[in-house]
Design a protein around this motif. Structure first.
Motif: not given
Length: 462
Positions: A304-307, A330-332, A336-338
């Protein structure tokens, strides 16, 4: 609002009025839409030279841009612009509604041609983003070609006529002049201006332009094409590009490397073809972004480093609108979840309402796939910061998507952040985009280089 055209805009308007065939290769932000509508308005009401005008545009542009522009300018108030969208029943109702300009999504070109058959009613056709007709094999190209002899005036608009090289020009110019300048067939065009390049047996994957091809082709089409660059005519704010290298922690790095090695082990780097290259490239880019789909379409998170990097950028720019481009679904979903528990107003580019909300400052984060935001949309009022969460190989989409904020009317310096996994495949994509050399050849060579690297091969050593 009163429209006072710049000199270059007036020149383009006059050419569109006098020339029945015109390719307008204007850079993003130079006002292609208002130029075209102004010319159409004159042709329709002052010269009575056209009766029914069809605009073919990308879906999001068809939904919003042409109608919005016609309502924005005082001199266009009489021009009735009818969007042809929705279900078949809604489209039929729209094309039978009295008007002057009908705006159709390019996805419905085949439907419209089949609907009218030999009774084609539009004497003028405007193709917004002519480059989307660059493939002679595409159904939309073949269908429009079949009614080309019924069209008396035609205009092609684009800022990127050759996103993948000169080969892209043939189909576009054919729709303008029916083959008068570059030949009646793509095969003939290739024979005249190209030499065969990469191949697998009898299958040729690319054609390389001859050294004199660019100059000769430009000479042949210059009478019907106008090409202008934004930097020659506009004073835009500064554009600041920032590449943020994402370093994976040891555990995530190991997972990434194991998955990459597993996939690459099944492919021979010396005989890799376009089909296997596309599949492998897709998987590697997913991994760089932090998750990968399995055979059942379920995604599994790797890191989740990009998140986390995205969150940091959001925190550092609190109160400012941020346009985030993602590459995979799955990026989106993960973004959204994060951000779900934050107090941020998060939206998704879906329709004209989302565009209005963003431009009115009612969103903090706007999530968009570059294919949905690439053409014509004016988003510069909503912010001046872009984050590329994930990259893809399309130089055309990359340039056009950035131009949603970096365009005429932008008041702030535009900052474009690129989240790039250090040692990951998207470094190769970033290098190619920066060099503006995104071709099939660079795509294949990048994969071959990664395969050799993962297998521990080195051409310079025994």
């Amino acid at each position: 609002m009163k429209f006072v055209p710049h000199n270059y805009q007036r020149y383009c308007i006059n050419r569109m009025i006098t020339d029945p065939v015109l390719g307008l290769f204007l850079d993003m932000g130079l006002g292609k839409t208002v130029i075209t509508l102004t010319a159409v308005n004159d042709l329709r009401f002052n010269r009575f030279a056209v009766r029914k005008v069809l605009v073919i545009a990308p879906k999001k542009v068809a939904e919003d841009t042409w109608t919005r522009e016609s309502q924005k300018w005082d001199h266009l108030k009489m021009l009735r612009v009818i969007p042809v969208l929705g279900s078949i029943k809604q489209r039929i109702r729209a094309i039978n509604t009295p008007g002057d300009v009908w705006v159709l999504s390019r996805d419905n070109v085949s439907w419209l041609v089949d609907y009218y058959k030999n009774d084609w009613p539009f004497d003028m056709v405007i193709i917004d983003e002519l480059s989307s007709f660059k493939s002679n094999k595409a159904k939309r190209f073949r269908k429009l070609k079949s009614v080309r002899n019924h069209i008396h005036r035609i205009v092609g608009l684009t800022g990127t006529p050759t996103p993948n090289g000169l080969e892209d020009l043939w189909a576009q110019i054919y729709l303008l002049d029916e083959g008068k300048r570059l030949g009646k067939t793509l095969t003939g065009y290739r024979d005249n201006y190209f030499t065969p390049g990469a191949r697998n047996g009898n299958v040729i994957y690319e054609y390389n332009p001859r050294t004199w091809a660019d100059e000769e082709i430009n000479e042949r089409i210059k009478d019907i094409c106008i090409s202008m660059k934004a930097e020659d005519y506009l004073e835009l704010p500064e554009r600041i590009d920032n590449v943020r290298h994402i370093k994976l922690p040891d555990k995530a790095k190991k997972q990434y490397e194991e998955l990459e090695k597993t996939m690459i082990a099944d492919i021979d780097g010396e005989t890799i073809d376009v089909t296997s290259a596309a599949a492998l490239s897709n998987k590697l880019l997913q991994l760089c972004n932090g998750a990968v789909y399995d055979a059942d379409g379920i995604y599994h998170e790797v890191h989740d480093e990009k998140i986390e990097a995205l969150k940091e950028i959001i925190d550092a720019n609190a109160g400012k609108g941020i346009l985030v481009f993602y590459n995979f679904k799955h990026d989106k979903a993960r973004i959204q979840k994060a951000l779900k528990k934050s107090k941020l107003r998060i939206g998704e580019l879906k329709n004209p309402d989302s565009i209005t909300a963003w431009n009115n400052g009612q969103m903090d984060i706007l999530l968009a796939h570059p294919a949905s935001a690439a053409y014509g949309l004016n988003l510069q009022a909503g912010g001046h910061i872009i984050v590329w969460f994930g990259l893809n190989w399309s130089l055309e989409l990359y340039q056009q998507a950035n131009a949603r904020l970096y365009r005429q009317g932008q008041k702030e310096n535009v900052v474009i952040h690129h989240l790039v996994t250090a040692g990951g495949y998207d470094e190769n994509v970033m290098d190619a985009l920066e060099a503006k050399e995104v071709t099939q050849d660079s795509f294949l060579n990048a994969l071959k280089a990664r395969i050799k690297s993962v297998k521990g091969e080195n051409d310079g050593k025994d």
